[in-house]
Structure formats: structure tokens, C-alpha cells
Design a protein around this motif. Structure first.
Motif, PDB file in Angstrom:
ATOM      1  N   ASP B 101       0.862  -1.176   0.000  1.00 15.29           N
ATOM      2  CA  ASP B 101       0.000   0.000   0.000  1.00 15.29           C
ATOM      3  C   ASP B 101       0.906   1.235   0.000  1.00 15.29           C
ATOM      4  N   TRP B 102       0.894   1.976  -1.102  1.00 15.24           N
ATOM      5  CA  TRP B 102       1.810   3.113  -1.223  1.00 15.24           C
ATOM      6  C   TRP B 102       1.321   4.335  -0.460  1.00 15.24           C
ATOM      7  N   ASP B 103       0.143   4.256   0.135  1.00 10.84           N
ATOM      8  CA  ASP B 103      -0.323   5.347   0.989  1.00 10.84           C
ATOM      9  C   ASP B 103       0.156   5.144   2.429  1.00 10.84           C
ATOM     10  N   PHE B 104       0.930   4.105   2.658  1.00 13.21           N
ATOM     11  CA  PHE B 104       1.465   3.840   3.994  1.00 13.21           C
ATOM     12  C   PHE B 104       2.274   5.054   4.448  1.00 13.21           C
ATOM     13  N   PRO B 105       2.074   5.475   5.727  1.00 16.38           N
ATOM     14  CA  PRO B 105       2.770   6.684   6.171  1.00 16.38           C
ATOM     15  C   PRO B 105       4.251   6.447   6.404  1.00 16.38           C
ATOM     16  N   THR B 106       5.029   6.532   5.353  1.00 16.46           N
ATOM     17  CA  THR B 106       6.467   6.359   5.508  1.00 16.46           C
ATOM     18  C   THR B 106       7.182   7.129   4.399  1.00 16.46           C
ATOM     19  N   ARG B 107       8.420   7.520   4.687  1.00 18.73           N
ATOM     20  CA  ARG B 107       9.173   8.268   3.695  1.00 18.73           C
ATOM     21  C   ARG B 107      10.112   7.325   2.948  1.00 18.73           C
ATOM     22  N   VAL B 108      10.616   7.821   1.828  1.00 19.19           N
ATOM     23  CA  VAL B 108      11.499   7.020   0.997  1.00 19.19           C
ATOM     24  C   VAL B 108      12.683   6.492   1.816  1.00 19.19           C
ATOM     25  N   LEU B 109      13.311   7.371   2.594  1.00 19.28           N
ATOM     26  CA  LEU B 109      14.487   6.957   3.355  1.00 19.28           C
ATOM     27  C   LEU B 109      14.141   5.850   4.357  1.00 19.28           C
ATOM     28  N   ASP B 110      12.938   5.936   4.954  1.00 17.69           N
ATOM     29  CA  ASP B 110      12.528   4.917   5.934  1.00 17.69           C
ATOM     30  C   ASP B 110      12.377   3.549   5.268  1.00 17.69           C
ATOM     31  N   VAL B 111      11.885   3.544   4.027  1.00 15.18           N
ATOM     32  CA  VAL B 111      11.743   2.269   3.315  1.00 15.18           C
ATOM     33  C   VAL B 111      13.127   1.666   3.072  1.00 15.18           C
ATOM     34  N   VAL B 112      14.084   2.492   2.638  1.00  8.82           N
ATOM     35  CA  VAL B 112      15.429   1.979   2.380  1.00  8.82           C
ATOM     36  C   VAL B 112      16.055   1.471   3.681  1.00  8.82           C
ATOM     37  N   LEU B 113      15.773   2.153   4.776  1.00 10.66           N
ATOM     38  CA  LEU B 113      16.327   1.734   6.079  1.00 10.66           C
ATOM     39  C   LEU B 113      15.805   0.358   6.498  1.00 10.66           C
ATOM     40  N   MET B 114      14.642  -0.057   5.952  1.00 13.10           N
ATOM     41  CA  MET B 114      14.146  -1.401   6.260  1.00 13.10           C
ATOM     42  C   MET B 114      15.167  -2.458   5.823  1.00 13.10           C
ATOM     43  N   GLY B 115      15.944  -2.151   4.788  1.00 12.35           N
ATOM     44  CA  GLY B 115      16.962  -3.089   4.318  1.00 12.35           C
ATOM     45  C   GLY B 115      18.080  -3.272   5.332  1.00 12.35           C
ATOM     46  N   LEU B 116      18.132  -2.395   6.337  1.00 20.66           N
ATOM     47  CA  LEU B 116      19.170  -2.493   7.368  1.00 20.66           C
ATOM     48  C   LEU B 116      18.633  -3.130   8.640  1.00 20.66           C
ATOM     49  N   TYR B 117      17.449  -3.761   8.549  1.00 20.59           N
ATOM     50  CA  TYR B 117      16.802  -4.298   9.751  1.00 20.59           C
ATOM     51  C   TYR B 117      17.731  -5.234  10.520  1.00 20.59           C
ATOM     52  N   ARG B 118      18.459  -6.057   9.781  1.00 16.64           N
ATOM     53  CA  ARG B 118      19.328  -7.025  10.446  1.00 16.64           C
ATOM     54  C   ARG B 118      20.389  -6.313  11.288  1.00 16.64           C
ATOM     55  N   GLN B 119      20.917  -5.201  10.742  1.00 16.17           N
ATOM     56  CA  GLN B 119      21.910  -4.436  11.497  1.00 16.17           C
ATOM     57  C   GLN B 119      21.285  -3.707  12.680  1.00 16.17           C
ATOM     58  N   LEU B 120      20.083  -3.134  12.441  1.00 19.88           N
ATOM     59  CA  LEU B 120      19.463  -2.303  13.473  1.00 19.88           C
ATOM     60  C   LEU B 120      18.864  -3.151  14.580  1.00 19.88           C
ATOM     61  N   GLY B 121      18.287  -4.291  14.206  1.00 22.49           N
ATOM     62  CA  GLY B 121      17.664  -5.145  15.205  1.00 22.49           C
ATOM     63  C   GLY B 121      16.402  -4.516  15.761  1.00 22.49           C
ATOM     64  N   LEU B 122      15.980  -5.053  16.899  1.00 18.52           N
ATOM     65  CA  LEU B 122      14.708  -4.651  17.479  1.00 18.52           C
ATOM     66  C   LEU B 122      14.744  -3.194  17.930  1.00 18.52           C
ATOM     67  N   LEU B 123      15.822  -2.804  18.577  1.00 15.87           N
ATOM     68  CA  LEU B 123      15.806  -1.511  19.262  1.00 15.87           C
ATOM     69  C   LEU B 123      16.943  -0.589  18.865  1.00 15.87           C
ATOM     70  N   GLY B 124      17.869  -1.073  18.019  1.00  9.91           N
ATOM     71  CA  GLY B 124      19.021  -0.249  17.674  1.00  9.91           C
ATOM     72  C   GLY B 124      18.603   1.098  17.109  1.00  9.91           C
ATOM     73  N   ARG B 125      19.309   2.129  17.505  1.00 12.87           N
ATOM     74  CA  ARG B 125      18.976   3.463  17.017  1.00 12.87           C
ATOM     75  C   ARG B 125      19.455   3.640  15.578  1.00 12.87           C
ATOM     76  N   VAL B 126      18.677   4.365  14.781  1.00 11.50           N
ATOM     77  CA  VAL B 126      19.121   4.712  13.441  1.00 11.50           C
ATOM     78  C   VAL B 126      20.125   5.851  13.577  1.00 11.50           C
ATOM     79  N   ARG B 127      21.371   5.554  13.247  1.00 13.25           N
ATOM     80  CA  ARG B 127      22.415   6.557  13.416  1.00 13.25           C
ATOM     81  C   ARG B 127      22.804   7.156  12.074  1.00 13.25           C
ATOM     82  N   ALA B 128      23.686   8.141  12.147  1.00 17.00           N
ATOM     83  CA  ALA B 128      24.091   8.859  10.940  1.00 17.00           C
ATOM     84  C   ALA B 128      24.668   7.898   9.901  1.00 17.00           C
ATOM     85  N   ARG B 129      25.434   6.902  10.365  1.00 21.01           N
ATOM     86  CA  ARG B 129      26.063   6.000   9.383  1.00 21.01           C
ATOM     87  C   ARG B 129      25.007   5.156   8.663  1.00 21.01           C
TER      88      ARG B 129
END
Lengths: 299, 262
Positions: B101-129
Motif C-alpha cells: 500500500d503506497w499510501d502507507f505513512p512512511t518516507r522514501v528513506l525509511d523504506v530503504v532503512l528497512m533493508g538495514l533491519y538485520r543491522q538495526l535489530g529490534l531496538l538499535g537506534r538509526v544513526r548517521a552511518r
């Protein structure tokens, strides 16, 4: 009187109830956002209606054991157990039969609610003179609520809120795209179950305040209203929490001003007021903003 | 028999441990009807493979079962010779655009960050890197100027590029793409193909469901023809033949194809 209520001047218990309802509203707005975004909000309606037979059976059990049938912890435990059975029924019907989820929701909701109403009727005819007061669980009533009950509600709301915060990332991924979430190692079935269990916890905790018929409104209306103001999931969650808190707190306070005013409907009406305001006045997505843009395009 | 024929002319049959994705007797059913039946396929490392076949041939199902999204009735999936569950992080998935659903409330960058889920884990903060890594993937697909857009404001081609950027963020070795070029404009098609070619040049493997038969031989080295069963698999030059296409599409392709061998 209303000002007194909103500024916590109605006495210690009413204050505690209003704060408890506020926490409950915050938790339910936040948890409701995940269901809303996953387009599964109505499952919680089946779950909430499925609490009724559990409440009645818990009452009967406690009376049979010689205790006070109205003890809230016991009633909530019964509610949680039968809500769990209802949830399992919806999942099973959807997964193992050709029924779609909406049909499964309709079936479970009506069967459990019907069974609950029958049990309530039986209870009313059983103990002559004993006023069980179980019907207050239908629409919620905070009048005469015990301090311990209000504490249970506040603590339950806070606990659910904390769990929702903890699981927000996988729950959002599953809501957006369950297939992709699987490829990232997210256990989609477990996360979906967690979402539903959190909604179930909200329902059970909110029984005394909002009642089982209208709790679904407190799960859906806050995120629906919040969505008008923000395009980010985190924003929707936070804002839905705030709208839920304002509705719960305001509604409980208002209903405390008049005896016999059911709390649930008042809370829902406050939430509906916020929703209407959002629908009309929100920038960009609101009805007025859209109309103005159209007008400008034509002009 | 078809399988034997193609394997015979295959210059270098690959070892199972080297194959980024191997399917053995894979059968998937929805309800009573099988979507794919007893598919055997061994995808080659460092190659671009197209999966082609008519509508309902089970192309998307094949990808989904290879990824563990759909549970097979029977059969086995191995990645680099090991079970999928151990290798999941090495595989990136680009689903069909229409699946969300492309009306999902999320930005382009947030979608790309989903690809880093394994690195971020459950609670890891999204950092500058993490944000920098996601931005780098967006610029690789030419979408760096759209990071803060709500995803509903994107065109179809832009949506597809965002999904590709999300797959890139994972840093995978195998990329499974479901119709990445369907309904996108020419500029996006070129951008996507360029990215896939650069992935290949880095030694990564690409498997894409592809619908446009006229571009198979331009873009891909290998092809798998599928119509519930695997019809043939091998180098485009020897496998993408009119005879094989005829079997795959059941004679529904009237004209012979440009680029297809005889």
C-alpha cells in the motif's frame, strides 16, 4: 463541574480513574495504529466481544468458590481467556477454511457475544437480589470504581504501551509488507500474534472504562485521526497515543460529572470530535485543504 | 528430458555449494491446485538469470518459496549449499510494486532503512552511518533527491527504484527481483539495468522474473523457462529458443521472437 473534572478537582478516585483512562487511551491509540496500518483493526472487535462469556463464567466460578463474584482481577482473567479463545478461532477459521477474515470476525463476534448475553441473563435470574453489575462491562462505567481497579487499568495501559514501543519496528515492517519482513528474518506469524495479543490486552484492561462494545473505536479512531496530520509512521503512533490519551482522560472526567453517564460512549465521542476536527482542518490531507487546492487549480 | 538436453550443452555445470540458489523438487500449492510442481533449478553464481513464462506459470511463487515467504508442499531450497535459514541475510528481495500500500505513512528513506533491519535489530537506534548508507543506495538508483518524500508521491518507476535501493542497503550476494521492469519508464529501466549490471560485475548473482521477451537476450545471460514445471534452464544463447518458448507458452506466441535462437 466540568472544569472541576478536567482539572482533577473531583476527588482522589475520579482523578485516578481519569489518569488511568488517559494511559489506557494512549496505549490503545498506539497499539491501534499497528492494527490500522496492517488493515486488521476489526479483528480486535471480534476479540473484544469474545470477552463477554469469559466475564460471565469468571463471575460464576468465583461465586461458586464462595468468593466475591465482582473482583476485577478475576473477571479480567476470565475475559482474557475467552478473548484468547476468540482470537484463536478467528485465526484458525481464516487460515484453515475458505472463510475470509471478515467472515471469520463476524462469526466469532456474534457467537461469543450471543453466548455472553445468554450467560448474563442466567446470572441475573440466579442470585435473586444480587446485583452483579456485569452489564457495565458492555459500555464501561467508572462511577464507584475502586482505587485498586483504577491502578490495574493504569498499570496495564502503561505495560501495553511499553511492549508496543519495544516491538514497533517489526510490527511496522509486517504492517507494510509481510513478505519482505519474512526475508529480513522477521517471524511474521509471531509478530502478527503479538499485535493481536496487545490489542487483546487493551480490550481486557479497558473493559471497565470503555466497555467491550466500544473499545474498538478507541483502537481505530485515534490512528485514523492522526493519519491526517503526518506522513510518518512514528508520527502517527505518537499522535494517536496523544489523541487516545486526551479522549480517555477527557471522556472519563466528563462522565464523572454526571451519575449514570456511561464512560465508554463519552470517551468515544471525545475521540470522534478530534477525528472530525482532523478530517476537516488538517493541512494537506484535510477536507478543507483538499478543497482549497482544487479551488486554486481551477482558478 | 528437456533438462538433460540443456545440461548437456551447458559448458560448466555448477557445484551445489557454489550455487547461490538451488531448488530440488520444489512443489508449492495454493489450496488444491499446485502453483509450481517439482521444479529443479540450479542458479549460477555471478550471472543474471531471467525467469520467464506465461501468466500463472508460478514465477512469483517460485521466488517467494525460494525466499521462505511461501511454504512449499515438498522439495528443498539451498543457498550456497546450505539451508535458506542460515543464508537469509545474503539474499535481497525486490517484490512487485503492487504488493504494498503506497499510501502507507512512511518516507522514501525509511523504506530503504528497512533493508538495514538485520543491522538495526529490534531496538538499535538509526544513526548517521545508517542514514548515510541508505542515502548512498538511493543515489545509486538516482533517487537521492527524494529521501524525505512520502512514498505515495512517487511515480511507478520511482517506487521500483526505491525497492531496489532497499535491496542494495542489505548488501546481499543474491538478488531476487519480481518483475523489476514492469510498467516503468525507459529511464528507470536503464537505471535499474545499470545497477544490476554493476552488481553482477561485483560478482553478485541476479535472478529476475521478466515479462518482456524482446529484451531477454539483451539483459540476461541465462534464462529459466517456467510453466508450473521447469521447461528449460541454461544460457540464453542455447536455451532461449523458439522451440522452448513454444513449449513454455503452449503455442500461444504467434510470431517468432527477435533474439530467440531457432
Amino acid at each position: 463541574m466540568l472544569i472541576d473534572a478536567l482539572t482533577l478537582q473531583l476527588g482522589y478516585n475520579a482523578t485516578l480513574v481519569a489518569i488511568g483512562a488517559g494511559l489506557l487511551g494512549a496505549a490503545s491509540g498506539a497499539v491501534g495504529t499497528f492494527l490500522f496500518l496492517a488493515k486488521r483493526a476489526l479483528v480486535s472487535d471480534a476479540v473484544s466481544h469474545a470477552t463477554l462469556p469469559g466475564i460471565a463464567l469468571a463471575f460464576l466460578t468465583m461465586v461458586a468458590l464462595g468468593g466475591d463474584g465482582r473482583a476485577l482481577p478475576g473477571l479480567l482473567l476470565g475475559a482474557a481467556l475467552s478473548a484468547g479463545v476468540g482470537l484463536v478461532c478467528v485465526s484458525w477459521l481464516t487460515a484453515r477454511t475458505r472463510l475470509t477474515e471478515d467472515a471469520a470476525i463476524g462469526a466469532v463476534l456474534s457467537v461469543f457475544f450471543g453466548a455472553g448475553v445468554v450467560l448474563l441473563t442466567v446470572i441475573q435470574t440466579l442470585g435473586a437480589g444480587r446485583q452483579a453489575g456485569l452489564e457495565t462491562f458492555l459500555l464501561g462505567a467508572t462511577a464507584g470504581m475502586l482505587r485498586a481497579d483504577a491502578l490495574i487499568i493504569a498499570l496495564g495501559g502503561a505495560l501495553v504501551l511499553a511492549l508496543a514501543f519495544l516491538l514497533r519496528r517489526p510490527m511496522l515492517m509486517v504492517a507494510f509488507d509481510p513478505g519482505y519482513a519474512t526475508t529480513q528474518g522477521v517471524n511474521v506469524r509471531r509478530v502478527e500474534m503479538a499485535m493481536m495479543v496487545l490489542a487483546m490486552a487493551i480490550t481486557v484492561v479497558g473493559l471497565k472504562v470503555v466497555g467491550l462494545i466500544l473499545i474498538v473505536a478507541l483502537l481505530i479512531i485515534p490512528p485514523a485521526a492522526a493519519r491526517f496530520w503526518t506522513d510518518r509512521a512514528g508520527g502517527v503512533i505518537a499522535l494517536a497515543g496523544v489523541i487516545g490519551a486526551v479522549s480517555g482522560y477527557g471522556g472519563a472526567a466528563i462522565s464523572a460529572t454526571a451519575p449514570g453517564l456511561p464512560t465508554g460512549p463519552v470517551i468515544v465521542l471525545v475521540a470522534a470530535g478530534v477525528f472530525t476536527l482532523s478530517l476537516l482542518a488538517a493541512p494537506r490531507r484535510g477536507v478543507l485543504a483538499v478543497a482549497m487546492r482544487r479551488h486554486n487549480v481551477r482558478a | 528430458m528437456m533438462l538433460d538436453a540443456t545440461q548437456a550443452i551447458d559448458p560448466e555445470p555448477v557445484d551445489l555449494a557454489d550455487s547461490p540458489l538451488a531448488l530440488r523438487g520444489l512443489t508449492v500449492a495454493y489450496g488444491d491446485s499446485p502453483a509450481i510442481e517439482a521444479v529443479d533449478a540450479t542458479f549460477q553464481p555471478g550471472q543474471m538469470t531471467a525467469i520467464i513464462g506465461p501468466n500463472g506459470a508460478g514465477k512469483s511463487t517460485l521466488l517467494k518459496s525460494a525466499l521462505g515467504i511461501v511454504r512449499p508442499v515438498s522439495g528443498r531450497v539451498t543457498c550456497w549449499g546450505r539451508p535458506l535459514s542460515r543464508q537469509r541475510y545474503r539474499i535481497a528481495y525486490v517484490p512487485q510494486r503492487a504488493s504494498v500500500d503506497w499510501d502507507f505513512p512512511t518516507r522514501v528513506l525509511d523504506v530503504v532503512l528497512m533493508g538495514l533491519y538485520r543491522q538495526l535489530g529490534l531496538l538499535g537506534r538509526v544513526r548517521a552511518r545508517h542514514r548515510d548508507a541508505a542515502m548512498a543506495c538511493l543515489s545509486r538508483v538516482g533517487m537521492e533527491g527524494f529521501a524525505t518524500r512520502q512514498i505515495g508521491q512517487l511515480s511507478g518507476g520511482q517506487q521500483q527504484r526505491v525497492f531496489l535501493a532497499r535491496a542494495l542497503a542489505q548488501g546481499a550476494d543474491l538478488y531476487l527481483l519480481d518483475e523489476p521492469l514492469a510498467g516503468v519508464d525507459a529511464a528507470t529501466e536503464k537505471a535499474i539495468i545499470d545497477v544490476l549490471k554493476s552488481l553482477k560485475s561485483e560478482g553478485r548473482s541476479i535472478v529476475a522474473v521478466h515479462h518482456d521477451l524482446s529484451t531477454v537476450s539483451t539483459y540476461f545471460e541465462r534464462v529459466l523457462l517456467l510453466n508450473r514445471h521447469q521447461i528449460a534452464e541454461g544460457p540464453v544463447l542455447t536455451t532461449f529458443t523458439n522451440a522452448n518458448l513454444h513449449i513454455t507458452y503452449g503455442g500461444r506466441l504467434a510470431a517468432t521472437l527477435p533474439g530467440a535462437g531457432s
